[in-house]
Enzyme design. Structure first.
Site, short mmCIF file in Angstrom:
data_model
loop_
_atom_site.label_atom_id
_atom_site.label_comp_id
_atom_site.label_asym_id
_atom_site.label_seq_id
_atom_site.Cartn_x
_atom_site.Cartn_y
_atom_site.Cartn_z
N ASP A 18 8.20 -7.75 1.14
CA ASP A 18 9.40 -7.07 0.65
C ASP A 18 10.62 -7.99 0.68
O ASP A 18 11.14 -8.30 1.75
CB ASP A 18 9.67 -5.82 1.49
CG ASP A 18 8.68 -4.71 1.19
OD1 ASP A 18 8.56 -4.33 0.01
OD2 ASP A 18 8.02 -4.24 2.14
N HIS B 12 7.55 -8.05 -3.55
CA HIS B 12 8.23 -6.88 -4.13
C HIS B 12 9.71 -7.24 -4.17
O HIS B 12 10.38 -7.22 -3.13
CB HIS B 12 7.94 -5.66 -3.25
CG HIS B 12 8.65 -4.42 -3.69
ND1 HIS B 12 8.73 -3.29 -2.89
CD2 HIS B 12 9.31 -4.12 -4.84
CE1 HIS B 12 9.42 -2.36 -3.53
NE2 HIS B 12 9.80 -2.83 -4.71
N MET C 213 14.48 -8.51 -0.20
CA MET C 213 15.69 -7.72 -0.47
C MET C 213 16.91 -8.63 -0.42
O MET C 213 16.97 -9.52 0.42
CB MET C 213 15.85 -6.62 0.59
CG MET C 213 14.65 -5.71 0.72
SD MET C 213 14.99 -4.35 1.86
CE MET C 213 13.35 -3.64 2.02
N ASP D 285 4.24 2.83 -3.04
CA ASP D 285 4.89 2.13 -1.93
C ASP D 285 5.98 3.02 -1.35
O ASP D 285 6.92 3.39 -2.05
CB ASP D 285 5.49 0.82 -2.46
CG ASP D 285 6.22 0.01 -1.39
OD1 ASP D 285 6.03 0.27 -0.19
OD2 ASP D 285 6.98 -0.89 -1.79
N MET E 30 7.67 3.68 -6.83
CA MET E 30 8.22 3.83 -5.47
C MET E 30 8.17 5.29 -5.05
O MET E 30 8.54 6.19 -5.82
CB MET E 30 9.67 3.34 -5.43
CG MET E 30 9.84 1.83 -5.52
SD MET E 30 8.96 0.90 -4.25
CE MET E 30 9.78 1.47 -2.76
N SER F 254 2.52 -3.71 4.03
CA SER F 254 3.87 -4.26 3.98
C SER F 254 4.23 -4.75 5.36
O SER F 254 4.13 -4.01 6.34
CB SER F 254 4.86 -3.17 3.54
OG SER F 254 6.15 -3.49 4.00
N MET G 242 13.18 -6.65 -4.55
CA MET G 242 14.25 -5.65 -4.59
C MET G 242 15.57 -6.41 -4.66
O MET G 242 16.35 -6.46 -3.70
CB MET G 242 14.15 -4.74 -3.36
CG MET G 242 12.94 -3.81 -3.45
SD MET G 242 12.53 -3.04 -1.88
CE MET G 242 11.51 -4.32 -1.17
N HIS H 47 1.85 -7.39 0.97
CA HIS H 47 3.00 -6.93 0.19
C HIS H 47 4.25 -7.41 0.93
O HIS H 47 4.53 -6.97 2.05
CB HIS H 47 2.94 -5.41 0.10
CG HIS H 47 4.10 -4.76 -0.61
ND1 HIS H 47 4.08 -4.50 -1.96
CD2 HIS H 47 5.29 -4.30 -0.16
CE1 HIS H 47 5.22 -3.90 -2.31
NE2 HIS H 47 5.98 -3.78 -1.23
C1 DX5 Z 1 10.69 -0.08 1.07
C2 DX5 Z 1 9.63 -1.14 0.91
C3 DX5 Z 1 8.28 -0.66 1.34
C4 DX5 Z 1 8.24 -0.16 2.75
C5 DX5 Z 1 6.91 0.34 3.17
O1 DX5 Z 1 11.87 -0.53 0.50
O2 DX5 Z 1 9.53 -1.52 -0.43
O3 DX5 Z 1 7.32 -1.66 1.10
O4 DX5 Z 1 8.68 -1.11 3.66
O5 DX5 Z 1 6.98 0.78 4.48
P1 DX5 Z 1 6.53 2.25 4.87
O6 DX5 Z 1 5.07 2.36 4.57
O7 DX5 Z 1 6.83 2.32 6.33
O8 DX5 Z 1 7.35 3.21 4.07
ZN ZN Z 2 7.73 -2.70 -0.96
#
Ligand code: DX5
Ligand code: ZN
Length: 217
Positions: free
Chosen positions: A36, A68, A38, A173, A139, A9, A70, A34
């Site tokens: 992320d 991903h 948001m 994750d 998660m 990530s 979110m 990956h």
């Molecule tokens: C959290 C994300 C993850 C996260 C992973 O909301 O979906 O992908 O950033 O980072 P670590 O491995 O540091 O928890």
């Molecule tokens: Zn993620």
């Protein structure tokens, strides 16, 4: 059987240097990236959207990209993300009324379908959808931020999925790194997302290899 894959990530990487950071992870053995996404509504944080992903795709032509999502309305970003070159579109089922319809749209757009659940969501809620998914993401932290502590009590969800769906790609994750990978591998996860543990490592290649070896054994 299912292949072990390590997907760093980039959330806690230097986002002003995203292409270089991503290429470095790939050169160090990452199997996929990956990404992320948001929206500040589904989670209390904001990252980036399809314009950023598209720019990254222009520099990194062949790597497998997972987004991903979110976000409160994953349906809204299917076409833009497909156009940006995303391979796997993983969205949370919690805010979605009709998971089957959204999954079908994702597939019709040419992407693979990933279904994600937050820590508070029962894995059995996914039972009626697993057959339409390529990947299920369990998660292991509350989504929103990198660098949180791994929730070992999510492992029964992974085990339940593996027991019931032997050939499913099961992703974990949140808080996953060399210290917590054993637990994930034992429960049956094969797609491993790891943020801070990989990105912050002085030897990324070693950390990636170490985790892959644990999942493989
Ligand atoms: C959290 C994300 C993850 C996260 C992973 O909301 O979906 O992908 O950033 O980072 P670590 O491995 O540091 O928890
Ligand atoms: Zn993620």
């Amino acid at each position: 059987s299912v292949q072990p894959k390590i997907g760093p990530s980039i959330l806690n990487a230097d986002l002003s240097n995203l292409a270089a950071e991503s290429q470095k992870l790939l050169d160090n053995g990452a199997d996929y990236l990956h990404l992320d996404v948001m929206d500040g509504t589904f989670v209390p944080n904001l990252t980036f959207g399809h314009p950023m992903v598209k720019s990254l795709r222009n520099k990194i032509k062949t790597a497998f990209f997972e987004t991903h999502m979110m976000v409160q309305n994953p349906e809204q970003w299917i076409e833009p993300m497909a156009d940006a070159g995303v391979n796997l579109y993983t969205f949370h089922v919690e805010p979605v009324q009709d998971v089957v319809r959204v999954s079908r749209q994702v597939r019709e757009s040419g992407m693979k379908v990933g279904l994600a659940i937050k820590p508070g969501t029962e894995v059995q809620d996914l039972e009626k959808y697993v057959s339409i998914a390529d990947v299920v993401l369990v998660m292991t932290v509350e989504p929103g931020f990198g660098g949180q502590s791994f929730m070992a009590d999510m492992m029964p969800k992974v085990k339940w999925l593996r027991d019931n769906y032997p050939s499913l790609d099961i992703e974990v994750d949140g808080g996953v790194g060399p210290k917590t990978i054993h637990c994930c591998a034992e429960a049956g996860a094969n797609m491993i997302v790891s943020g801070t543990a990989v990105v912050g490592a002085s030897d990324q290649a070693q950390v990636i290899k170490e985790m892959r070896d644990v999942v493989r054994s």
